[in-house]
Write a protein that holds these residues in place. Sequence first.
Motif, PDB file in Angstrom:
ATOM      1  N   ALA A  10     -58.665  49.101   9.488  1.00 51.70           N
ATOM      2  CA  ALA A  10     -58.441  47.862  10.264  1.00 51.70           C
ATOM      3  C   ALA A  10     -59.260  46.676   9.684  1.00 51.70           C
ATOM      4  O   ALA A  10     -58.736  45.626   9.632  1.00 51.70           O
ATOM      5  N   LEU A  11     -60.449  47.102   9.088  1.00 50.28           N
ATOM      6  CA  LEU A  11     -61.311  46.004   8.419  1.00 50.28           C
ATOM      7  C   LEU A  11     -60.507  45.301   7.456  1.00 50.28           C
ATOM      8  O   LEU A  11     -60.609  44.183   7.104  1.00 50.28           O
ATOM      9  N   ARG A  67     -53.097  42.592  20.287  1.00 46.64           N
ATOM     10  CA  ARG A  67     -51.708  42.946  19.897  1.00 46.64           C
ATOM     11  C   ARG A  67     -51.806  44.693  19.370  1.00 46.64           C
ATOM     12  O   ARG A  67     -50.941  45.520  19.553  1.00 46.64           O
ATOM     13  N   CYS A  68     -52.720  44.898  18.968  1.00 52.96           N
ATOM     14  CA  CYS A  68     -53.102  46.131  18.369  1.00 52.96           C
ATOM     15  C   CYS A  68     -53.009  47.132  19.581  1.00 52.96           C
ATOM     16  O   CYS A  68     -52.546  48.295  19.838  1.00 52.96           O
ATOM     17  N   LEU A 115     -50.612  55.577  15.253  1.00 54.14           N
ATOM     18  CA  LEU A 115     -51.734  56.066  15.907  1.00 54.14           C
ATOM     19  C   LEU A 115     -51.423  56.495  17.231  1.00 54.14           C
ATOM     20  O   LEU A 115     -51.884  57.510  17.742  1.00 54.14           O
ATOM     21  N   GLY A 116     -50.949  55.759  17.992  1.00 53.30           N
ATOM     22  CA  GLY A 116     -50.513  55.699  19.360  1.00 53.30           C
ATOM     23  C   GLY A 116     -49.834  57.174  19.316  1.00 53.30           C
ATOM     24  O   GLY A 116     -50.142  58.193  20.156  1.00 53.30           O
ATOM     25  N   LEU A 138     -50.122  46.518  13.404  1.00 45.81           N
ATOM     26  CA  LEU A 138     -49.190  46.926  14.521  1.00 45.81           C
ATOM     27  C   LEU A 138     -48.543  48.216  14.110  1.00 45.81           C
ATOM     28  O   LEU A 138     -48.748  49.030  14.964  1.00 45.81           O
ATOM     29  N   ALA A 139     -48.028  48.433  12.882  1.00 41.01           N
ATOM     30  CA  ALA A 139     -47.215  49.520  12.788  1.00 41.01           C
ATOM     31  C   ALA A 139     -48.064  50.853  12.784  1.00 41.01           C
ATOM     32  O   ALA A 139     -48.129  51.725  13.056  1.00 41.01           O
ATOM     33  N   ASP A 140     -49.455  50.529  12.001  1.00 39.44           N
ATOM     34  CA  ASP A 140     -50.392  51.651  12.055  1.00 39.44           C
ATOM     35  C   ASP A 140     -51.080  51.820  13.471  1.00 39.44           C
ATOM     36  O   ASP A 140     -50.958  53.170  13.767  1.00 39.44           O
TER      37      ASP A 140
END
Length: 476
Positions: A251-252, A410-411, A268-269, A262-264
């Motif tokens: 993320a950083l 958005r994430c 992850l969700g 967003l795809a990650d």
Amino acid sequence: MSEAVTRTVSAPPGLLASLDPLLREWLPRQRWFAGKGRPVTGFTPVSVTELLPPTATLGLYHLLVRARQPLAAGHGGQEQQPGDCYQLFIGVREALPPRLAPALIGHVTRGPLAGRTVYEALHDTRPAELLLEALRTQARIGGLRFERDPRREIRSGLVPRLVTAEQSNSSVVYGDTYILKLLRRVVPGVNPDLELPLVLAREGGTRVPPPTAWLLADAGAGAPGPPAAEPYVLGVLQPYVQGATDGWELALRALAKCEDFLADARALGRATAEVHTALARALPTVSLGHPQLRSLVDGMTERLHAAVRAVAALRPYEAELRSAYTALEDLASEGYEWTAQRVHGDLHLGQCLRSPAGEWSLIDFEGEPARPLAERRMPQPAVRDVAGMLRSFDYAARSVDPPQADWAARCRAAYCTGYAETAGRDPRTEPVLLRAYETDKAVYEVLYEARHRPEWLPVPMAAVRRLAGSGAADPT
């Protein structure tokens, strides 16, 4: 070491007494020591085991000790009873080579190790190799039991290296094959860090590395007094996800390059929902009605009161934050019920690994170590883990300058969308429950940062202002 080694050992008399003054200075400086801010006044042994008798070159002791400390102000200076229990690996040498200088604990001046140097043994190759070999051979050494899954073989001869990143425990990587997580602050009983990955392995899931072996201690072995009813879980060996990167670092990186995540976040969700679905299938679930929700809300309210007393910056927001909890109790009083199940308990980006192939894994099911073990093993609404991850996106976005609140929003939305795709339900359809758990998490973060990292306090305080002002878990 031969197969199925069983060895009775006894530590030399006076060993802990000779180490006492050195450990009083060294222990409070460790990242994983929980009693910072209060001096250590002494130690009570739980178990003392000689793993390698000291020779001219090397000795090794395994210690479980309770650190005695004065209680916080207002308790009359009485010593804490029974005291937190810590797992220590003490190496013994005549003198330390330069490579082990960072591991120094001190020089012993009296007792059976007088004239020797003692150090944190996990920095040393030979003691780390001994631990893997003991797990491979299912050794029994004193009160220590090295056990493994009989279906899984353990390779020998792998080169160990200590993970030096700041952690609340300690980890040793063997080659690129295994990682051994050694718990530092331990309690007797079933530890979810072993329990839940074993359950998920039986379910055939691929999102959590399956335990290969584990280390237990019969509490009280070799120490005065009756042993505890249940053993201590001291460590878990799992496959090492080669080339994996944790979600926080990813993320950083994305933020530094002004890239979306967003795809990650969505993947992850989905991974989180897969783990929740498997846990709900394998272990009992319960319904939370009004009495159970009232107890849950009482706990959240008590934590808020304690945080407000400790951190003055929270006081202007106390009433609005409390409303997040009372709104949940109001729904429960109207007859709403929620399902509770076993969950991760401390989910954030740092507890997630992405392999080079792009697959996400969840690790570290210990839960919040500061909370009682029985509480960490209680069924909880799955949204508790979701709230933890939403807070983690916010932390990442506010760790850069300037903060990227839109990136976080958005994430958070992508994560919830991915979760809904697998679980069949979107966490955002339960806004009152989600807001209550996210508020509870933000309050915890404020207290933690105020005590340990004051420079980070603005991050959770921004969430506090949002949660107190918007009355919703997510501004989107």
